[in-house]
Design an enzyme around this catalytic site. Structure first.
Site, PDB file in Angstrom:
ATOM      1  N   LYS A 196      -4.717   7.880  -3.195  1.00  0.00           N
ATOM      2  CA  LYS A 196      -5.818   7.004  -3.584  1.00  0.00           C
ATOM      3  C   LYS A 196      -6.499   6.474  -2.319  1.00  0.00           C
ATOM      4  CE  LYS A 196      -5.983   2.656  -4.308  1.00  0.00           C
ATOM      5  NZ  LYS A 196      -7.330   2.334  -3.811  1.00  0.00           N
ATOM      6  N   LEU A 240      -2.502   0.418  -7.130  1.00  0.00           N
ATOM      7  CA  LEU A 240      -2.769  -0.153  -5.818  1.00  0.00           C
ATOM      8  C   LEU A 240      -4.059  -0.955  -5.875  1.00  0.00           C
ATOM      9  CD1 LEU A 240      -1.951   2.810  -3.366  1.00  0.00           C
ATOM     10  CD2 LEU A 240      -0.595   0.754  -3.739  1.00  0.00           C
ATOM     11  N   ASP A 241      -4.207  -1.892  -4.912  1.00  0.00           N
ATOM     12  CA  ASP A 241      -5.434  -2.672  -4.846  1.00  0.00           C
ATOM     13  C   ASP A 241      -6.617  -1.783  -4.487  1.00  0.00           C
ATOM     14  OD1 ASP A 241      -3.899  -4.830  -5.426  1.00  0.00           O
ATOM     15  OD2 ASP A 241      -3.705  -5.501  -3.338  1.00  0.00           O
ATOM     16  N   VAL A 242      -7.803  -2.308  -4.687  1.00  0.00           N
ATOM     17  CA  VAL A 242      -9.017  -1.529  -4.427  1.00  0.00           C
ATOM     18  C   VAL A 242      -9.106  -1.126  -2.963  1.00  0.00           C
ATOM     19  CG1 VAL A 242     -11.536  -1.548  -4.541  1.00  0.00           C
ATOM     20  CG2 VAL A 242     -10.206  -2.677  -6.327  1.00  0.00           C
ATOM     21  N   HIS A 257      -0.877  -8.390  -5.169  1.00  0.00           N
ATOM     22  CA  HIS A 257      -1.264  -8.803  -3.817  1.00  0.00           C
ATOM     23  C   HIS A 257      -0.057  -9.316  -3.020  1.00  0.00           C
ATOM     24  CE1 HIS A 257      -5.708  -9.642  -5.220  1.00  0.00           C
ATOM     25  NE2 HIS A 257      -5.311  -8.388  -5.428  1.00  0.00           N
TER      26      HIS A 257
END
Length: 734
Positions: A473, A543-545, A659
């Site tokens: 990603k 996962l985070d952006v 986070h």
């Protein structure tokens, strides 16, 4: 003459007078260990043949009692003056009885009378005299404690062994506790046995006295336990009883286990897994594990490997010789310990630090020399970037500037060649001499060619088997809901799917990764079971952006359920690399001057929906992150900006909160470079060192396949061009 009124006097059961004393008062003071009122002990010649007189029933105190307290006091004195067993021979006296108890009635029938025996009373009285040393010294100051204990032992034959025996060594005092059951404990134990006997027949009572195998030592306020149950014939059911006993004895305070010895027993993987769960819940550490000669398989050994890599693990040695461990269990050990932030273990010394690898003994297991040599020669071991010593010891010299990657000192017994397997590869290119593995080859070809007009990089497939798929990603892809209607997409042909998928690369706002997965793999019949929003189109985690890295995908329903279960059990190994403002020399307390350690700070997600931030709060969920400072940098800009420091961190997640790394780094006073949401306590920084995303990259991911074997997937930092460019703008110190 009447019987002696003292409850521990043997005159009640023998046909003699007051033990050779002149009167009842002298005899009573002698039994109580009190100074005689007549001065010296006036012992006279015993008069034999005097029959014992029948006890006289006292006057009933109940009619004289005018209140509840007076009634209670009268009954207490009434019970003390006349023993219950003597009242059985007295006619016309009614003994007060307590209300009936269904379990206690059965226990009383087994134990007899609930009155304390003469021996128990003598022991408890002697125990009270030892606890109240000051009063005894005032009564007889010429005698020391040791002479008084010896005299008491000679006078009262019913005295048992002391509860604490102190052994003085050269440097420390060790207290070996010998627990002695009182009558109340015997009564409670008998009640528990009665309840268990009436319950399910599969539940077994405690058949061991666990106190005989536990030795305590207190150092600096921490209770250290040395536990040894070698050759006790302990089973998995006994382990459950031992855990219950440990919870009752050590429910409070700080304690750890220096040696845990269950060798030569009948334990299986179930028992060792229960022990690991107990240590994890109590947050107790165990330095040395000895489970030689049991029936432990790979899944039980895997539980131990996960525990030693946790926040309370850090074991120094593992002895699992003569068990049913195969090459799968050993490969899991290397995968978990390789590139671990806390391994090899570090011990401070003068002039620097000394690093010790974990000692693992696995002789007489289901591993031969050919299998071990094939594993060390394979790419699977080389990708782990760790070294191992087989059959020989290793200790890094004191004062070394950087720790080595020797994580295991392996003892395999006779028939295995002594060797040192040194792995020269590294996960990061920290120095020009570091050798980094090349980027993993893609399992499937890309759909689109690289175009400079694309706003983001296309995800790639770097691993695939019959059940799972690992997809990378890049940044600016989010893992939440889809943006296209499933019904309309299912009716499209492959050309329209590809055209719509390419439009995701051109849009400026973050694109949805589930859209890309559904457009590309939605027509694949092998993945039709997971192509729905409820299963997030096969994605196991997210996962985070702004975070880049690899993600696990399931290709069928069984694989999705299997991976979700392993994820909830924290059986995934996730290694990240991050660049933060500042270094640990200037971090917040208690992390200052600690380049290796653990961040245990609960994270609360209550404010996330409106502030897009998570906070460290006692109301949050437990969150644990291992960290290690790999390198310290400073800005190449002149002037005051040259004093700006940066640190490259390696982090391993033990929990997966929202986070988590960003919140924990801000909590330590070292926020991530490029993170615009978590900027509290950020030190001075160079404006030129910035990026459009948080400097956070998932470097490696390890997961079990459907057969329980470890699969390690790496994603080098050099593949992220933006992050690699930022490191080139900095000057490394040291």
């Amino acid at each position: 003459m009447t019987a002696c009124a003292h409850p521990s006097c043997s005159f009640k059961v023998t046909h003699v007078d007051f033990g050779g004393f002149c009167c009842k008062r002298c005899h009573s003071t002698f039994v109580r260990n009190e100074p005689s009122a007549h001065g010296a002990k006036c012992q006279k010649q015993k008069v034999s043949g005097v029959p014992k007189a029948d006890p006289v029933a006292p006057k009933d105190p109940l009619p004289e009692a005018t209140s509840k307290n007076a009634l209670r006091a009268a009954r207490r004195s009434w019970w003390e003056e006349v023993p219950k067993k003597d009242l059985r021979n007295v006619t016309g006296v009614q003994t007060p009885e307590s209300p009936g108890h269904p379990v206690r009635d059965v226990v009383r029938s087994k134990l007899g009378s609930t009155r304390k025996t003469e021996e128990t009373r003598a022991f408890e009285q002697t125990k009270r005299r030892r606890c109240d040393r000051d009063e005894i010294d005032q009564a007889d100051p010429k005698k020391d404690a040791k002479s008084r204990i010896n005299s008491n032992s000679s006078r009262c034959s019913a005295v048992l062994t002391p509860t604490v025996r102190t052994v003085q060594t050269e440097t420390e005092k060790i207290e070996e506790f010998e627990w002695i059951e009182s009558e109340s404990e015997q009564l409670a134990k008998a009640e528990q046995q009665t309840v268990e006997a009436s319950a399910e027949p599969s539940i077994k009572s405690n058949r061991f006295d666990w106190r005989q195998g536990c030795f305590l030592e207190v150092k600096e306020g921490i209770t250290e336990l040395a536990i040894s149950f070698a050759s006790w014939n302990v089973t998995d059911i006994d382990i459950s009883n031992w855990i219950s006993w440990m919870k009752s004895q050590f429910s409070r305070g700080r304690w750890k286990i220096t040696n845990l010895n269950f060798s030569n027993n009948q334990l299986t993987s179930v028992g060792i897994s229960n022990i690991c769960d107990f240590l994890r819940l109590t947050k107790a550490t165990c330095e040395n594990w000895n489970f030689e000669g049991n029936q432990i398989a790979d899944d039980g050994f895997l539980s131990v490997c996960y525990h030693v890599a946790s926040e309370t693990g850090s074991a120094a040695s593992l002895n699992f010789a003569n068990n049913a461990i195969t090459m799968t269990g050993l490969s899991w050990l290397f995968n978990i310990l390789s590139w671990h932030p806390m391994h090899p273990l570090q011990k401070s010394a003068k002039g620097g630090a000394t690093f010790y690898p974990m000692k693992v003994r696995l002789d007489s297991v289901k591993i031969d020399s050919a299998q071990l040599d094939a594993f060390f020669d394979s790419n699977q071991f080389k990708f782990l970037c760790c070294s191992v010593y087989v059959g020989c010891s290793y200790r890094q010299r004191v004062g070394a500037t950087a720790r080595s990657n020797v994580v295991v000192q392996l003892e395999m017994g006779p028939g295995f060649e002594m060797k040192r397997i040194m792995n020269e590869f590294s996960m990061l290119r920290l120095t020009p001499q570091c050798q980094v593995h090349r980027s993993p080859t893609t399992s499937r070809t890309r759909w689109f060619q690289v175009n400079a007009q694309h706003w983001r990089t296309e995800p790639t497939i770097i691993f695939e088997d019959c059940d799972f798929m690992v997809i990378t990603k890049p940044a600016s892809w989010h893992c939440t809901e889809t943006q296209h209607h499933m019904g309309a997409v299912q009716e499209m042909d492959m050309s329209n799917r590809k055209r719509l998928c390419e439009s995701l690369l051109y849009q400026k706002e973050p694109a949805a990764l589930p859209d890309y997965i559904f457009l590309r793999f939605g027509a694949d019949p092998q993945m039709s079971e997971v192509m729905n929003p409820e299963m997030l189109f096969g994605l196991i985690h997210r996962l985070d952006v702004g975070t880049s890295g690899c993600l696990l995908m399931a290709k069928n329903q069984d694989a999705w359920n299997f991976a979700k279960d392993r994820m909830h059990k924290q059986h995934f190994i996730r290694d990240y690399v991050a660049l933060v403002h500042g270094c640990f020399a200037d971090a917040r307390l208690p992390y200052r001057d600690k380049p290796r350690g653990v961040i245990c700070a609960p994270i609360d997600k209550e404010t996330y929906h409106w502030s897009r931030r998570c906070e460290v709060s006692h109301r949050g969920l437990p969150s644990v992150t291992h960290y290690e400072e790999l390198a310290v940098y400073q800005s190449k800009s002149g002037g005051s900006m040259q004093q700006c420091r940066y640190a490259l961190l390696h982090l391993r997640l033990l929990t997966g909160r929202t986070h988590q790394i960003r919140v924990h780094c801000e909590h330590a006073g070292l926020p991530l470079v490029g993170d615009q949401a978590y900027t509290r306590n950020r030190p001075a920084h160079d404006p030129k060192i910035s990026c459009h995303r948080p400097f956070l990259h998932k470097l490696r991911f390890i997961f079990p396949n459907i057969y329980g074997e470890p699969v390690s997937v790496r994603n080098p930092l050099e593949d992220e061009v933006e992050l690699s460019t930022i490191l080139q703008k900095l000057h490394r110190l040291g």
